[in-house]
Design a protein around this motif. Sequence first.
Motif, mmCIF file in Angstrom:
data_model
loop_
_atom_site.group_PDB
_atom_site.id
_atom_site.type_symbol
_atom_site.label_atom_id
_atom_site.label_comp_id
_atom_site.label_asym_id
_atom_site.label_seq_id
_atom_site.Cartn_x
_atom_site.Cartn_y
_atom_site.Cartn_z
ATOM 1 N N ASP A 14 -28.089 -50.120 -50.360
ATOM 2 C CA ASP A 14 -27.088 -48.738 -50.816
ATOM 3 C C ASP A 14 -25.626 -48.377 -50.430
ATOM 4 N N PRO A 15 -25.311 -48.566 -51.434
ATOM 5 C CA PRO A 15 -23.571 -49.152 -51.370
ATOM 6 C C PRO A 15 -23.122 -48.003 -50.239
ATOM 7 N N LYS A 16 -23.169 -47.061 -50.324
ATOM 8 C CA LYS A 16 -22.923 -45.729 -49.952
ATOM 9 C C LYS A 16 -23.489 -45.575 -47.936
ATOM 10 N N LYS A 17 -24.395 -45.858 -48.196
ATOM 11 C CA LYS A 17 -25.431 -46.204 -46.867
ATOM 12 C C LYS A 17 -24.575 -47.668 -45.715
ATOM 13 N N GLU A 18 -24.393 -47.715 -47.224
ATOM 14 C CA GLU A 18 -24.204 -49.498 -46.335
ATOM 15 C C GLU A 18 -22.193 -49.649 -46.020
ATOM 16 N N MET A 19 -21.493 -48.954 -46.232
ATOM 17 C CA MET A 19 -20.017 -48.393 -46.397
ATOM 18 C C MET A 19 -20.437 -47.451 -44.552
ATOM 19 N N ILE A 20 -21.318 -46.471 -44.905
ATOM 20 C CA ILE A 20 -20.908 -45.976 -43.627
ATOM 21 C C ILE A 20 -21.606 -46.610 -42.593
ATOM 22 N N LEU A 21 -22.838 -47.975 -42.511
ATOM 23 C CA LEU A 21 -22.708 -48.765 -41.627
ATOM 24 C C LEU A 21 -21.525 -49.763 -41.203
ATOM 25 N N VAL A 22 -21.261 -50.113 -41.803
ATOM 26 C CA VAL A 22 -20.216 -50.609 -41.506
ATOM 27 C C VAL A 22 -18.921 -49.929 -40.967
ATOM 28 N N ARG A 23 -18.972 -48.824 -41.314
ATOM 29 C CA ARG A 23 -17.953 -47.495 -40.815
ATOM 30 C C ARG A 23 -18.524 -47.797 -39.247
ATOM 31 N N ASN A 24 -19.710 -47.474 -39.351
ATOM 32 C CA ASN A 24 -20.130 -47.288 -37.780
ATOM 33 C C ASN A 24 -20.548 -48.236 -36.753
ATOM 34 N N LYS A 61 -22.680 -56.409 -23.448
ATOM 35 C CA LYS A 61 -22.895 -55.844 -21.793
ATOM 36 C C LYS A 61 -22.501 -53.979 -22.408
ATOM 37 N N ASN A 62 -21.589 -53.717 -22.494
ATOM 38 C CA ASN A 62 -21.139 -51.948 -23.315
ATOM 39 C C ASN A 62 -21.668 -51.711 -23.425
ATOM 40 N N HIS A 63 -23.145 -52.238 -24.503
ATOM 41 C CA HIS A 63 -23.890 -50.704 -25.429
ATOM 42 C C HIS A 63 -22.502 -50.001 -26.265
ATOM 43 N N LYS A 64 -22.043 -51.552 -27.121
ATOM 44 C CA LYS A 64 -21.280 -50.536 -28.089
ATOM 45 C C LYS A 64 -21.510 -51.400 -29.228
ATOM 46 N N ALA A 65 -20.930 -50.799 -30.371
ATOM 47 C CA ALA A 65 -20.933 -51.406 -31.305
ATOM 48 C C ALA A 65 -20.292 -51.975 -31.785
ATOM 49 N N LEU A 66 -20.637 -53.003 -33.047
ATOM 50 C CA LEU A 66 -19.441 -53.962 -33.462
ATOM 51 C C LEU A 66 -18.358 -53.164 -34.047
ATOM 52 N N ASP A 67 -17.271 -54.160 -34.475
ATOM 53 C CA ASP A 67 -15.798 -53.410 -35.117
ATOM 54 C C ASP A 67 -16.701 -53.644 -36.444
ATOM 55 N N ALA A 68 -15.718 -52.610 -37.581
ATOM 56 C CA ALA A 68 -16.186 -53.030 -38.982
ATOM 57 C C ALA A 68 -16.149 -54.334 -39.556
ATOM 58 N N TYR A 69 -15.158 -55.444 -38.676
ATOM 59 C CA TYR A 69 -15.213 -56.743 -39.821
ATOM 60 C C TYR A 69 -16.141 -57.372 -39.078
ATOM 61 N N ALA A 70 -16.412 -57.444 -37.902
ATOM 62 C CA ALA A 70 -17.401 -58.435 -37.976
ATOM 63 C C ALA A 70 -19.083 -57.487 -37.873
ATOM 64 N N THR A 71 -19.292 -56.796 -38.198
ATOM 65 C CA THR A 71 -19.865 -55.682 -38.612
ATOM 66 C C THR A 71 -19.897 -56.485 -40.224
ATOM 67 N N GLU A 72 -19.304 -56.144 -41.506
ATOM 68 C CA GLU A 72 -19.275 -56.624 -42.162
ATOM 69 C C GLU A 72 -19.885 -58.185 -42.685
ATOM 70 N N LYS A 73 -19.809 -59.391 -41.989
ATOM 71 C CA LYS A 73 -20.068 -60.690 -41.777
ATOM 72 C C LYS A 73 -21.823 -60.644 -41.384
ATOM 73 N N PHE A 74 -21.862 -60.408 -40.824
ATOM 74 C CA PHE A 74 -22.893 -60.191 -40.050
ATOM 75 C C PHE A 74 -23.750 -59.149 -41.587
ATOM 76 N N ILE A 75 -23.467 -58.852 -41.905
ATOM 77 C CA ILE A 75 -24.591 -57.855 -43.890
ATOM 78 C C ILE A 75 -23.819 -58.880 -44.411
ATOM 79 N N ARG A 76 -22.729 -59.892 -44.532
ATOM 80 C CA ARG A 76 -22.687 -61.032 -45.746
ATOM 81 C C ARG A 76 -24.069 -62.038 -45.194
ATOM 82 N N LEU A 77 -24.400 -62.089 -43.750
ATOM 83 C CA LEU A 77 -25.403 -63.093 -43.422
ATOM 84 C C LEU A 77 -26.685 -62.560 -43.447
ATOM 85 N N ILE A 78 -26.968 -61.423 -43.211
ATOM 86 C CA ILE A 78 -27.783 -60.718 -43.587
ATOM 87 C C ILE A 78 -28.641 -60.498 -44.991
#
Length: 135
Positions: A14-24, A61-78
């Motif tokens: 779902d593109p809308k859910k993917e957008m939210i995922l990338v932003r978060n 280490k700090n239990h933080k989410a990745l930024d949108a840039y890195a998240t999009e790259k992982f989403i492409r791979l997945i």
Amino acid sequence: MAFAISNLINQLKDPKKEMILVRNGLKTPVIESFLNNEDLSIKDVLKRLDISASTYFAKKKNHKALDAYATEKFIRLISVIVLASKILGKSEAKNWIYRKIPSLGNEFPINLLDTEAGHRLVVQCLLQIKHGVYS
């Protein structure tokens, strides 16, 4: 963690859910669970997707989410691994992303996933395989 991976894959439909995922941003445990499930090395994937290993491991280490840039790259791979698994079979998908593909200029598909244009080329190649169009 299998539920988290399944949930992630469903959100990518779902593109809308993917957008939210990338932003978060994605959390590192979900990424590593997926990569472990696919028998992929995190350090190799970081290098090929051109994601800073030091930044990634600091986020982990700090239990933080990745930024949108890195998240999009992982989403492409997945998304490519999921598609390749459907078309080629799970065991062949990993081999395929690490194989030089003539129609991709003898590049490894995984090396093209650091950009959106490269991702489109890889997806196009997989769809050509699915439909029996080899170039």
